[in-house]
Design a protein around this motif. Structure first.
Motif, PDB file in Angstrom:
ATOM      1  N   PHE A  75      -8.651 -50.775 -30.346  1.00 37.42           N
ATOM      2  CA  PHE A  75      -7.773 -49.628 -30.150  1.00 37.42           C
ATOM      3  C   PHE A  75      -6.378 -50.102 -29.747  1.00 37.42           C
ATOM      4  N   GLU A  84      -4.089 -35.964 -25.669  1.00 37.14           N
ATOM      5  CA  GLU A  84      -4.455 -35.440 -26.990  1.00 37.14           C
ATOM      6  C   GLU A  84      -4.053 -36.391 -28.110  1.00 37.14           C
ATOM      7  N   THR A  86      -3.628 -39.588 -27.861  1.00 39.54           N
ATOM      8  CA  THR A  86      -4.464 -40.786 -27.752  1.00 39.54           C
ATOM      9  C   THR A  86      -5.832 -40.542 -28.372  1.00 39.54           C
ATOM     10  N   VAL A  87      -6.435 -39.401 -28.097  1.00 41.96           N
ATOM     11  CA  VAL A  87      -7.736 -39.060 -28.692  1.00 41.96           C
ATOM     12  C   VAL A  87      -7.617 -38.999 -30.209  1.00 41.96           C
ATOM     13  N   LYS A  88      -6.550 -38.394 -30.727  1.00 44.45           N
ATOM     14  CA  LYS A  88      -6.331 -38.348 -32.183  1.00 44.45           C
ATOM     15  C   LYS A  88      -6.227 -39.755 -32.769  1.00 44.45           C
ATOM     16  N   ILE A  90      -7.533 -42.526 -31.559  1.00 44.68           N
ATOM     17  CA  ILE A  90      -8.852 -43.157 -31.509  1.00 44.68           C
ATOM     18  C   ILE A  90      -9.728 -42.633 -32.643  1.00 44.68           C
ATOM     19  N   LYS A  91      -9.707 -41.319 -32.862  1.00 44.23           N
ATOM     20  CA  LYS A  91     -10.482 -40.731 -33.957  1.00 44.23           C
ATOM     21  C   LYS A  91     -10.033 -41.291 -35.305  1.00 44.23           C
ATOM     22  N   LYS A  92      -8.741 -41.450 -35.474  1.00 44.02           N
ATOM     23  CA  LYS A  92      -8.201 -42.001 -36.723  1.00 44.02           C
ATOM     24  C   LYS A  92      -8.715 -43.433 -36.945  1.00 44.02           C
ATOM     25  N   GLN A  93      -8.740 -44.234 -35.885  1.00 42.45           N
ATOM     26  CA  GLN A  93      -9.260 -45.608 -35.983  1.00 42.45           C
ATOM     27  C   GLN A  93     -10.730 -45.599 -36.395  1.00 42.45           C
ATOM     28  N   ILE A  94     -11.515 -44.702 -35.823  1.00 42.88           N
ATOM     29  CA  ILE A  94     -12.941 -44.616 -36.152  1.00 42.88           C
ATOM     30  C   ILE A  94     -13.128 -44.210 -37.606  1.00 42.88           C
ATOM     31  N   VAL A  95     -12.357 -43.226 -38.065  1.00 41.50           N
ATOM     32  CA  VAL A  95     -12.450 -42.794 -39.463  1.00 41.50           C
ATOM     33  C   VAL A  95     -12.080 -43.946 -40.394  1.00 41.50           C
TER      34      VAL A  95
END
Length: 102
Positions: A75, A84, A86-88, A90-95
């Motif tokens: 990350f 918010e 930061t969470v976006k 992190i989600k983008k990295q996972i996707v």
């Protein structure tokens, strides 16, 4: 400097969860890359990466090298101005990771 003794110490601790925290520029990513290179099946048969290092002296660990499916994720590039964002990030990295494994 040979840091492979960390692999042995970490493996033998049998912790359910490991949190690696260190100050900036202290080798966290390098340690995670070392673990990835040691355990990941992508590196099966790559004994030359470790054969001159301490970990290779233990036959038990020679047999473990390259035998696990590993998901390596960082990350480091996630920069958010608030929770918010930061969470976006992190989600983008996972996707992105999941798309690259298909």
């Amino acid at each position: 400097m040979d840091k492979t003794i960390f692999i042995k110490n970490w493996w033998e601790s049998q912790d359910d969860v490991t949190l690696i925290t260190r100050p900036r520029r202290f080798g966290k990513t390098m340690t995670m890359s070392m673990l990835n290179s040691f355990f990941s099946m992508k590196y099966t048969g790559r004994s030359e990466l470790f054969e001159k290092l301490d970990i290779w002296k233990d036959e038990k660990f020679r047999k473990l090298q390259g035998t696990y499916p590993v998901i390596f994720m960082t990350f480091a590039g996630v920069k958010g101005k608030n929770y918010e964002d930061t969470v976006k990030g992190i989600k983008k990295q996972i996707v992105m990771l999941m798309r690259s494994t298909r």
